[in-house]
Design an enzyme around this catalytic site. Structure first.
Site, PDB file in Angstrom:
ATOM      1  CG  ASP A  25      -1.933   1.091   1.252  1.00  0.00           C
ATOM      2  OD1 ASP A  25      -1.766   2.071   0.498  1.00  0.00           O
ATOM      3  OD2 ASP A  25      -2.910   0.979   2.008  1.00  0.00           O
ATOM      4  CG  LEU A  26       1.873   3.274  -3.692  1.00  0.00           C
ATOM      5  CD1 LEU A  26       1.711   4.159  -4.916  1.00  0.00           C
ATOM      6  CD2 LEU A  26       3.321   2.846  -3.544  1.00  0.00           C
ATOM      7  CE1 TYR A  50      -6.383  11.078  -4.736  1.00  0.00           C
ATOM      8  CE2 TYR A  50      -5.974  12.378  -6.712  1.00  0.00           C
ATOM      9  CZ  TYR A  50      -6.749  12.082  -5.609  1.00  0.00           C
ATOM     10  OH  TYR A  50      -7.902  12.798  -5.384  1.00  0.00           O
ATOM     11  CB  THR A  51      -4.326   8.843 -12.081  1.00  0.00           C
ATOM     12  OG1 THR A  51      -5.358   7.864 -11.873  1.00  0.00           O
ATOM     13  CG2 THR A  51      -2.962   8.163 -12.029  1.00  0.00           C
ATOM     14  CB  THR A  90       2.296  12.849 -15.557  1.00  0.00           C
ATOM     15  OG1 THR A  90       1.294  13.524 -16.328  1.00  0.00           O
ATOM     16  CG2 THR A  90       2.615  13.714 -14.364  1.00  0.00           C
ATOM     17  CG  ASP A  91       1.132  15.144 -19.936  1.00  0.00           C
ATOM     18  OD1 ASP A  91       0.855  14.056 -19.399  1.00  0.00           O
ATOM     19  OD2 ASP A  91       0.253  15.952 -20.293  1.00  0.00           O
ATOM     20  CE1 TYR A 114      -1.487  12.408 -11.467  1.00  0.00           C
ATOM     21  CE2 TYR A 114      -1.257  13.809 -13.405  1.00  0.00           C
ATOM     22  CZ  TYR A 114      -1.117  12.586 -12.789  1.00  0.00           C
ATOM     23  OH  TYR A 114      -0.587  11.527 -13.492  1.00  0.00           O
ATOM     24  CE  LYS A 118       2.995  10.709 -11.438  1.00  0.00           C
ATOM     25  NZ  LYS A 118       3.149   9.283 -11.001  1.00  0.00           N
ATOM     26  CD1 TRP A 139      -2.360  13.594 -22.974  1.00  0.00           C
ATOM     27  CD2 TRP A 139      -3.238  13.585 -25.013  1.00  0.00           C
ATOM     28  NE1 TRP A 139      -2.659  14.891 -23.294  1.00  0.00           N
ATOM     29  CE2 TRP A 139      -3.198  14.920 -24.552  1.00  0.00           C
ATOM     30  CE3 TRP A 139      -3.740  13.329 -26.291  1.00  0.00           C
ATOM     31  CZ2 TRP A 139      -3.656  16.001 -25.306  1.00  0.00           C
ATOM     32  CZ3 TRP A 139      -4.182  14.406 -27.049  1.00  0.00           C
ATOM     33  CH2 TRP A 139      -4.151  15.721 -26.563  1.00  0.00           C
TER      34      TRP A 139
END
Length: 303
Positions: A25-26, A50-51, A90-91, A114, A118, A139
């Site tokens: 579990d993170l 978490y996204t 992520t971008d 977010y 990240k 994407w």
């Protein structure tokens, strides 16, 4: 992403061991340490995050705990085990104001919670374990889970037209293609433990570029070819579709470093989208001709 890794890894002679809640579990550093210590592995890939981009605006602490502190604990566990770690990023670490694809050495400037979490995760991983690769992508879609392609197909079942943002640009990325990159990177990291040039930040997306409306057009055109009713895409602006989190208008990522360092090039996004649609959309079934009973019977006996 985990499902794509499970699917693609055997094709590159890699074995995948999945670690998931509640055993890993993170939000629980002790569970991460125990799970990694018990696993027999040559490398750790942290594809969990978490996204929920919009919800992160109201849950920034939870997003930070998973995306930054959780990533740190995974990297620390990898260091303790003496193996490399690949962190998926992520971008959204960029603000999208550049007029060209972003390079790895461009300064991050996330617009929302977010993206900030990240980016914090990138820094935490780099600090915790020097033997790391941070792989930024964008994407991402697949034949499973919640993603833009599946959402468009679902909406297209009940609507004849859909408004889609046309002023945000990026590169659609098919999860199995990204899994191939991860496996190839992992193989080289393990084979060359002292190759410092293989470590650091890299970008990996589909080849080419599109805006969201372009992608929607391609989805519905491909679905129509496979027997779905046509759907019209109405091109709108970001201002026409306000969201709690601000999105970068330019999510294009430069992949020259990945090509130069690892010799890797991803497929064009349109080719990969066609593969995904083949999995998601049943082709139009054409009834056999009735004028020739013998041939009809033969066709019915085919697998």
């Amino acid at each position: 992403m985990a499902q794509a890794l499970i699917e693609r890894a055997p094709l590159q002679a890699c074995d995948v061991i999945t670690l998931a809640r509640p055993d890993c579990d993170l939000l629980d550093a002790a569970s991460i340490a125990r799970a990694v210590e018990a696993a027999t592995c040559d490398i750790i890939v942290n594809a969990a995050a978490y996204t929920a981009v919009d919800r992160a605006e109201t849950e920034p602490d939870l997003a930070m705990a998973i995306n930054a502190e959780g990533a740190r604990q995974v990297a620390l566990a990898a260091k303790a085990k003496g193996v490399p770690v690949i962190q998926i990023s992520t971008d959204y670490v960029f603000d999208g104001r550049a007029e060209r694809p972003y390079r790895e050495d461009d300064a991050p400037a996330p617009l929302g919670a977010y993206g900030r979490t990240k980016r914090a995760g990138e820094l935490a991983v780099a600090e915790a374990c020097t033997n790391h690769v941070i792989l930024r992508t964008a994407w991402v879609y697949s034949a499973t889970g919640q993603n833009f392609v599946r959402t468009m197909l679902r909406l297209g079942e009940t609507r004849s037209s859909i408004g889609v943002v046309a002023d945000q640009y990026g590169a659609p990325t098919y999860a199995p293609d990204l899994a191939d990159v991860i496996c190839a990177v992992a193989t080289q990291l393990v084979a060359k433990p002292d190759a410092r040039q293989l470590r650091g930040i890299f970008h990996a997306t589909g080849q080419g570029e599109a805006n969201w409306a372009d992608l929607a057009d391609a989805i519905f055109a491909g679905a129509a070819q496979r027997g779905r009713p046509p759907v019209q895409v109405d091109r709108i602006t970001t201002a026409d579709y306000p969201t709690p989190a601000q999105r970068p208008k330019n999510s294009r990522l430069d992949m020259q470093k990945l090509a130069t360092t690892y010799g890797l090039k991803t497929p064009d996004w349109r080719a990969s989208l066609a593969i995904c649609l083949d999995r998601l959309v049943a082709p139009l079934q054409v009834a056999p001709l009735q004028e020739e009973p013998a041939k009809t019977q033969l066709s019915e006996e085919r697998p």
